[in-house]
Design a protein around this motif. Structure first.
Motif, mmCIF file in Angstrom:
data_model
loop_
_atom_site.group_PDB
_atom_site.id
_atom_site.type_symbol
_atom_site.label_atom_id
_atom_site.label_comp_id
_atom_site.label_asym_id
_atom_site.label_seq_id
_atom_site.Cartn_x
_atom_site.Cartn_y
_atom_site.Cartn_z
ATOM 1 N N ALA A 194 36.292 -27.620 56.076
ATOM 2 C CA ALA A 194 35.715 -26.892 54.702
ATOM 3 C C ALA A 194 37.475 -26.568 53.962
ATOM 4 N N SER A 195 38.282 -25.552 55.038
ATOM 5 C CA SER A 195 39.610 -24.648 54.684
ATOM 6 C C SER A 195 41.092 -25.739 54.291
ATOM 7 N N ARG A 196 41.018 -26.545 54.960
ATOM 8 C CA ARG A 196 41.426 -27.833 54.853
ATOM 9 C C ARG A 196 41.698 -28.572 53.667
ATOM 10 N N THR A 197 40.342 -28.985 53.058
ATOM 11 C CA THR A 197 39.947 -29.373 51.911
ATOM 12 C C THR A 197 40.860 -28.434 50.563
ATOM 13 N N VAL A 198 39.998 -26.734 50.742
ATOM 14 C CA VAL A 198 40.408 -26.222 49.858
ATOM 15 C C VAL A 198 41.760 -26.048 49.555
ATOM 16 N N LEU A 199 42.589 -26.051 51.039
ATOM 17 C CA LEU A 199 44.093 -25.794 51.083
ATOM 18 C C LEU A 199 44.992 -27.301 50.281
ATOM 19 N N THR A 200 44.646 -28.783 50.600
ATOM 20 C CA THR A 200 45.116 -29.516 49.787
ATOM 21 C C THR A 200 44.362 -29.619 48.143
ATOM 22 N N ARG A 201 43.242 -29.321 48.214
ATOM 23 C CA ARG A 201 42.603 -29.025 46.801
ATOM 24 C C ARG A 201 43.625 -28.371 45.660
ATOM 25 N N THR A 202 44.661 -27.373 46.281
ATOM 26 C CA THR A 202 44.890 -26.263 45.563
ATOM 27 C C THR A 202 46.804 -26.735 46.093
ATOM 28 N N GLY A 203 47.198 -27.770 46.564
ATOM 29 C CA GLY A 203 48.349 -28.093 46.455
ATOM 30 C C GLY A 203 48.734 -27.847 47.786
ATOM 31 N N PHE A 204 48.824 -27.390 48.560
ATOM 32 C CA PHE A 204 49.169 -26.561 50.129
ATOM 33 C C PHE A 204 49.221 -27.905 50.299
ATOM 34 N N ARG A 205 50.679 -28.372 50.925
ATOM 35 C CA ARG A 205 50.993 -29.700 51.223
ATOM 36 C C ARG A 205 51.595 -29.514 52.815
ATOM 37 N N PRO A 206 50.693 -30.292 54.091
ATOM 38 C CA PRO A 206 50.791 -29.797 54.966
ATOM 39 C C PRO A 206 51.770 -30.510 55.152
ATOM 40 N N VAL A 207 52.933 -29.105 56.668
ATOM 41 C CA VAL A 207 54.224 -29.327 56.772
ATOM 42 C C VAL A 207 54.559 -29.331 58.720
ATOM 43 N N GLY A 208 53.337 -29.329 58.927
ATOM 44 C CA GLY A 208 53.439 -28.932 61.071
ATOM 45 C C GLY A 208 51.677 -28.807 61.618
ATOM 46 N N GLU A 209 52.338 -28.684 62.887
ATOM 47 C CA GLU A 209 51.129 -28.627 63.356
ATOM 48 C C GLU A 209 51.393 -26.934 64.287
ATOM 49 N N ARG A 210 50.591 -26.597 65.163
ATOM 50 C CA ARG A 210 50.547 -25.708 65.604
ATOM 51 C C ARG A 210 49.083 -25.198 66.429
ATOM 52 N N LEU A 211 49.156 -24.039 67.113
ATOM 53 C CA LEU A 211 48.192 -23.376 68.269
ATOM 54 C C LEU A 211 47.561 -22.047 67.037
ATOM 55 N N LEU A 212 46.287 -22.612 67.197
ATOM 56 C CA LEU A 212 45.421 -21.200 66.576
ATOM 57 C C LEU A 212 44.463 -21.395 67.395
ATOM 58 N N SER A 213 44.182 -19.969 67.673
ATOM 59 C CA SER A 213 43.515 -19.212 68.820
ATOM 60 C C SER A 213 43.096 -20.488 70.161
ATOM 61 N N GLY A 214 44.413 -21.512 70.792
ATOM 62 C CA GLY A 214 44.293 -22.077 71.866
ATOM 63 C C GLY A 214 43.684 -23.460 70.868
ATOM 64 N N LYS A 215 44.114 -23.963 69.832
ATOM 65 C CA LYS A 215 43.359 -25.485 69.449
ATOM 66 C C LYS A 215 43.813 -25.682 67.794
ATOM 67 N N PRO A 216 43.645 -27.049 67.608
ATOM 68 C CA PRO A 216 45.139 -27.345 66.898
ATOM 69 C C PRO A 216 44.558 -27.372 65.828
ATOM 70 N N GLY A 217 45.627 -27.554 65.180
ATOM 71 C CA GLY A 217 46.266 -25.873 64.082
ATOM 72 C C GLY A 217 47.240 -27.119 63.297
ATOM 73 N N ILE A 218 47.131 -26.926 61.655
ATOM 74 C CA ILE A 218 47.941 -28.046 60.770
ATOM 75 C C ILE A 218 48.688 -26.464 59.736
ATOM 76 N N THR A 219 49.468 -26.462 59.498
ATOM 77 C CA THR A 219 50.594 -25.499 58.741
ATOM 78 C C THR A 219 50.676 -25.917 57.752
ATOM 79 N N TYR A 220 50.616 -24.998 57.048
ATOM 80 C CA TYR A 220 50.615 -26.105 55.261
ATOM 81 C C TYR A 220 51.960 -24.774 54.117
ATOM 82 N N VAL A 221 52.470 -24.883 53.248
ATOM 83 C CA VAL A 221 53.151 -24.524 52.292
ATOM 84 C C VAL A 221 52.585 -24.796 50.964
#
Length: 164
Positions: free
Chosen positions: A129-156
């Motif tokens: 859901a959060s990833r969908t909101v980010l992409t719908r609003t024009g954020f683009r994925p730029v990398g990966e990082r751990l979020l509380s020990g779990k795989p995550g995606i960074t956006y700009v």
């Protein structure tokens, strides 16, 4: 229609209700805030407002017609025209486009009120859901990082010179 409002002292009770009512829902997607967050809420809210007054963060509540908080949309680490976006929406408010609309409204506020030209964000890979909101609003994925020990995606999301 819900309104995105800058966090203020009068939001405290509604924010606490929002956090309590959605605690289990949020914990399925992001780390739980812990019991101390709720027992020390008044102090935490006051500290957050004091930090907001420094300009290092800007916090917002998505407030429904009856004064109920339906979401929180916060900008962290404001510096050099950039900030990181974090948000959460009440379970009962999901799937209605409210988060997408609030993020778009925050773009305009970021430019006009806070002088920002770039936002970053991160979402767990499992948080569709959060990833969908980010992409719908024009954020683009730029990398990966751990979020509380779990795989995550960074956006700009660049704000200057683009349609908000």
């Amino acid at each position: 229609m819900p309104e995105l409002q800058r966090l203020a002292p009068e939001h405290a009770a509604a924010v606490l209700t929002f956090e309590r009512e959605n605690r289990e829902f949020f914990a399925a997607h992001v780390p739980d805030r812990g019991d101390a967050y709720f027992s020390d809420f008044a102090e935490r809210h006051a500290d957050l407002l004091a930090e907001q007054d420094t300009g290092e963060i800007q916090c917002h509540a998505l407030v429904g017609d009856g004064g109920e908080v339906l979401g929180r949309f916060n900008l962290y680490d404001l510096a050099d025209g950039s900030a990181e976006l974090g948000f959460r929406v009440a379970e009962k408010a999901t799937g209605r486009g409210l988060a997408t609309a609030a993020v778009r409204r925050l773009f305009a506020m970021s430019v006009t009120d806070y002088g920002l030209d770039r936002l970053t964000a991160a979402a767990a890979e499992a948080n569709h859901a959060s990833r969908t909101v980010l992409t719908r609003t024009g954020f683009r994925p730029v990398g990966e990082r751990l979020l509380s020990g779990k795989p995550g995606i960074t956006y700009v999301r660049e704000l200057a010179g683009r349609a908000l």
